[in-house]
Write a protein that holds these residues in place. Structure first.
Motif, PDB file in Angstrom:
ATOM      1  N   MET A   1      18.355   3.493 -22.236  1.00 36.59           N
ATOM      2  CA  MET A   1      17.378   4.041 -21.358  1.00 36.59           C
ATOM      3  C   MET A   1      16.852   2.778 -20.487  1.00 36.59           C
ATOM      4  SD  MET A   1      14.071   5.888 -22.910  1.00 36.59           S
ATOM      5  CE  MET A   1      14.307   7.249 -23.299  1.00 36.59           C
ATOM      6  N   SER A   2      16.620   3.265 -19.422  1.00 37.26           N
ATOM      7  CA  SER A   2      16.044   2.232 -18.762  1.00 37.26           C
ATOM      8  C   SER A   2      14.517   2.414 -18.222  1.00 37.26           C
ATOM      9  CB  SER A   2      16.841   2.001 -17.162  1.00 37.26           C
ATOM     10  OG  SER A   2      16.390   3.006 -16.182  1.00 37.26           O
ATOM     11  N   THR A   3      13.915   1.401 -18.211  1.00 35.58           N
ATOM     12  CA  THR A   3      12.496   1.385 -18.220  1.00 35.58           C
ATOM     13  C   THR A   3      12.161   1.170 -16.491  1.00 35.58           C
ATOM     14  OG1 THR A   3      12.257   0.534 -20.138  1.00 35.58           O
ATOM     15  CG2 THR A   3      10.285   0.755 -18.871  1.00 35.58           C
ATOM     16  N   VAL A   4      11.526   2.179 -16.049  1.00 32.17           N
ATOM     17  CA  VAL A   4      11.123   1.762 -14.761  1.00 32.17           C
ATOM     18  C   VAL A   4       9.627   1.121 -14.673  1.00 32.17           C
ATOM     19  CG1 VAL A   4      10.628   3.051 -12.452  1.00 32.17           C
ATOM     20  CG2 VAL A   4      12.311   3.900 -14.022  1.00 32.17           C
ATOM     21  N   VAL A   5       9.712   0.118 -14.057  1.00 36.25           N
ATOM     22  CA  VAL A   5       8.540  -0.643 -13.969  1.00 36.25           C
ATOM     23  C   VAL A   5       7.879  -0.201 -12.496  1.00 36.25           C
ATOM     24  CG1 VAL A   5       7.326  -2.684 -14.246  1.00 36.25           C
ATOM     25  CG2 VAL A   5       9.108  -2.379 -15.447  1.00 36.25           C
ATOM     26  N   HIS A   6       6.514   0.251 -12.480  1.00 39.04           N
ATOM     27  CA  HIS A   6       6.128   0.466 -11.235  1.00 39.04           C
ATOM     28  C   HIS A   6       5.107  -0.819 -10.984  1.00 39.04           C
ATOM     29  CE1 HIS A   6       7.372   4.548 -10.875  1.00 39.04           C
ATOM     30  NE2 HIS A   6       7.151   4.797 -11.937  1.00 39.04           N
ATOM     31  N   LEU A   7       5.510  -1.256  -9.916  1.00 41.30           N
ATOM     32  CA  LEU A   7       4.539  -2.113  -9.131  1.00 41.30           C
ATOM     33  C   LEU A   7       3.477  -1.749  -8.174  1.00 41.30           C
ATOM     34  CD1 LEU A   7       7.048  -5.111  -8.937  1.00 41.30           C
ATOM     35  CD2 LEU A   7       5.521  -4.867 -10.825  1.00 41.30           C
ATOM     36  N   SER A   8       2.472  -1.941  -8.391  1.00 38.77           N
ATOM     37  CA  SER A   8       1.622  -1.517  -7.440  1.00 38.77           C
ATOM     38  C   SER A   8       1.671  -2.403  -6.171  1.00 38.77           C
ATOM     39  CB  SER A   8       0.106  -1.353  -7.832  1.00 38.77           C
ATOM     40  OG  SER A   8      -0.473  -2.788  -8.253  1.00 38.77           O
ATOM     41  N   ALA A   9       1.629  -1.558  -5.174  1.00 43.99           N
ATOM     42  CA  ALA A   9       1.772  -2.331  -3.623  1.00 43.99           C
ATOM     43  C   ALA A   9       0.337  -3.184  -3.306  1.00 43.99           C
ATOM     44  CB  ALA A   9       1.988  -1.440  -2.633  1.00 43.99           C
ATOM     45  N   PRO A  10       0.560  -4.370  -3.035  1.00 40.34           N
ATOM     46  CA  PRO A  10      -0.539  -5.064  -2.621  1.00 40.34           C
ATOM     47  C   PRO A  10      -1.588  -4.255  -1.923  1.00 40.34           C
ATOM     48  CG  PRO A  10       1.102  -5.921  -1.651  1.00 40.34           C
ATOM     49  CD  PRO A  10       1.751  -4.906  -2.456  1.00 40.34           C
ATOM     50  N   GLN A  11      -2.697  -4.302  -2.096  1.00 41.85           N
ATOM     51  CA  GLN A  11      -3.861  -3.832  -1.174  1.00 41.85           C
ATOM     52  C   GLN A  11      -3.872  -4.380   0.087  1.00 41.85           C
ATOM     53  OE1 GLN A  11      -6.256  -1.573  -1.610  1.00 41.85           O
ATOM     54  NE2 GLN A  11      -5.563  -0.726  -3.800  1.00 41.85           N
ATOM     55  N   ARG A  12      -3.736  -3.327   1.075  1.00 38.45           N
ATOM     56  CA  ARG A  12      -3.712  -3.675   2.441  1.00 38.45           C
ATOM     57  C   ARG A  12      -5.451  -3.735   3.012  1.00 38.45           C
ATOM     58  NH1 ARG A  12      -0.056  -1.779   7.165  1.00 38.45           N
ATOM     59  NH2 ARG A  12      -0.788  -3.637   7.975  1.00 38.45           N
ATOM     60  N   ARG A  13      -5.529  -4.998   3.406  1.00 38.71           N
ATOM     61  CA  ARG A  13      -7.029  -4.921   3.978  1.00 38.71           C
ATOM     62  C   ARG A  13      -6.881  -4.787   5.477  1.00 38.71           C
ATOM     63  NH1 ARG A  13      -9.751 -10.730   2.350  1.00 38.71           N
ATOM     64  NH2 ARG A  13      -9.778 -10.162   4.703  1.00 38.71           N
ATOM     65  N   GLY A  14      -8.142  -4.175   6.047  1.00 37.79           N
ATOM     66  CA  GLY A  14      -8.000  -4.164   7.510  1.00 37.79           C
ATOM     67  C   GLY A  14      -8.030  -5.589   7.993  1.00 37.79           C
ATOM     68  N   PRO A  15      -7.905  -5.617   9.412  1.00 41.10           N
ATOM     69  CA  PRO A  15      -7.852  -6.916  10.014  1.00 41.10           C
ATOM     70  C   PRO A  15      -9.241  -7.502   9.892  1.00 41.10           C
ATOM     71  CG  PRO A  15      -7.818  -5.092  11.715  1.00 41.10           C
ATOM     72  CD  PRO A  15      -7.824  -4.623  10.289  1.00 41.10           C
ATOM     73  N   ASP A  16      -9.187  -8.794  10.024  1.00 43.39           N
ATOM     74  CA  ASP A  16     -10.360  -9.617   9.986  1.00 43.39           C
ATOM     75  C   ASP A  16     -11.130  -9.545  11.255  1.00 43.39           C
ATOM     76  OD1 ASP A  16     -12.473 -11.362   9.910  1.00 43.39           O
ATOM     77  OD2 ASP A  16     -11.366 -12.927   9.236  1.00 43.39           O
ATOM     78  N   LEU A  17     -12.118  -8.870  11.410  1.00 41.64           N
ATOM     79  CA  LEU A  17     -12.545  -8.525  12.714  1.00 41.64           C
ATOM     80  C   LEU A  17     -13.365  -9.785  13.268  1.00 41.64           C
ATOM     81  CD1 LEU A  17     -14.486  -4.928  12.183  1.00 41.64           C
ATOM     82  CD2 LEU A  17     -12.120  -5.365  13.071  1.00 41.64           C
ATOM     83  N   ARG A  18     -13.909 -10.646  12.712  1.00 41.97           N
ATOM     84  CA  ARG A  18     -14.209 -11.809  13.183  1.00 41.97           C
ATOM     85  C   ARG A  18     -13.211 -12.685  13.840  1.00 41.97           C
ATOM     86  NH1 ARG A  18     -19.184 -14.419   9.373  1.00 41.97           N
ATOM     87  NH2 ARG A  18     -20.473 -12.421   9.403  1.00 41.97           N
ATOM     88  N   GLU A  19     -12.167 -12.730  13.215  1.00 39.68           N
ATOM     89  CA  GLU A  19     -11.083 -13.522  13.420  1.00 39.68           C
ATOM     90  C   GLU A  19     -10.488 -12.845  15.027  1.00 39.68           C
ATOM     91  OE1 GLU A  19      -6.365 -14.361  12.556  1.00 39.68           O
ATOM     92  OE2 GLU A  19      -7.889 -14.717  11.004  1.00 39.68           O
ATOM     93  N   LEU A  20     -10.490 -11.419  15.058  1.00 37.82           N
ATOM     94  CA  LEU A  20     -10.010 -10.933  16.191  1.00 37.82           C
ATOM     95  C   LEU A  20     -11.130 -11.026  17.429  1.00 37.82           C
ATOM     96  CD1 LEU A  20      -8.870  -7.387  14.711  1.00 37.82           C
ATOM     97  CD2 LEU A  20      -7.556  -9.294  15.438  1.00 37.82           C
ATOM     98  N   VAL A  21     -12.267 -11.079  16.941  1.00 32.15           N
ATOM     99  CA  VAL A  21     -13.284 -11.306  18.046  1.00 32.15           C
ATOM    100  C   VAL A  21     -13.299 -12.490  18.704  1.00 32.15           C
ATOM    101  CG1 VAL A  21     -15.852 -11.442  18.629  1.00 32.15           C
ATOM    102  CG2 VAL A  21     -15.014  -9.325  17.440  1.00 32.15           C
ATOM    103  N   ALA A  22     -12.778 -13.543  17.876  1.00 27.34           N
ATOM    104  CA  ALA A  22     -12.615 -14.942  18.278  1.00 27.34           C
ATOM    105  C   ALA A  22     -11.453 -14.977  19.266  1.00 27.34           C
ATOM    106  CB  ALA A  22     -12.721 -15.823  17.080  1.00 27.34           C
TER     107      ALA A  22
END
Length: 194
Positions: A1-22
């Motif tokens: 029996m094989s065990t399936v390990v579910h890895l959670s995807a890394p949380q995607r954060r929105g873009p850094d707005l301060r960096e975008l404005v700069a």
């Protein structure tokens, strides 16, 4: 029996707005595209709540985002978050649009009030005309028969002084004198300044 390990995807954060404005402040169009994607929805929502008109809301949203593009270098991080800055611009623009529309409406109402022409009062005009005709008839009765006849032929039947003289069989000078004297008496009777 094989065990399936579910890895959670890394949380995607929105873009850094301060960096975008700069980056936008230095003319980075790609950064502006990301900033636009992040801010246009909230801007439209705020503007729509103020204006209620979808077409105007879209127009004001475009104006706000253009202002963000032009003024990105003026953003001051110590004064607040980027989204607060953008939404402040949006609110100000939306309120300005409402005030502009109200002022335009008031100007149109004032212009309409100034250009209002009262409707023609046909009954009053008829009564006034009738009274004037009666007064003229009364004043004509105050003339001598020869004056009344000369004035009537010239002014009401359209004959020239020469024609009146020929029809009455009197010299032209006599007709002119009768007319002048008759018109002076009419003027005085009617109270008209000539």
């Amino acid at each position: 029996m094989s065990t399936v390990v579910h890895l959670s995807a890394p949380q995607r954060r929105g873009p850094d707005l301060r960096e975008l404005v700069a980056q936008v402040a230095f003319g980075d169009q790609v950064a502006f595209g990301h900033l636009y994607d992040a801010a246009a929805g909230p801007v439209f929502g705020l503007v729509r709540r103020v204006l209620r008109d979808p077409a105007q809301s879209e127009e004001v949203t475009q104006e706000v985002m253009l202002e963000v593009w032009r003024n990105a270098a003026r953003y001051q991080p110590e004064r607040g978050e980027v989204m607060s800055w953008v939404l402040t611009i949006a609110h100000r623009r939306a309120v300005d649009r409402v005030r502009s529309a109200q002022a335009a409406g008031e100007r149109e109402q004032k212009a309409a009030a100034r250009s209002h022409v009262p409707p023609f009062d046909e009954v009053a005009e008829q009564v006034e005309g009738r009274l004037e005709r009666e007064q003229v008839r009364r004043c004509l009765k105050g003339l001598t028969e020869l004056q009344r006849e000369s004035v009537s032929m010239a002014y009401y039947r359209g004959f020239s002084y020469r024609e009146v003289a020929d029809m009455l069989g009197v010299p032209l000078g006599t007709v002119k004198t009768r007319m002048r004297d008759g018109l002076i008496r009419l003027r005085d009777c009617l109270g008209v300044a000539w």
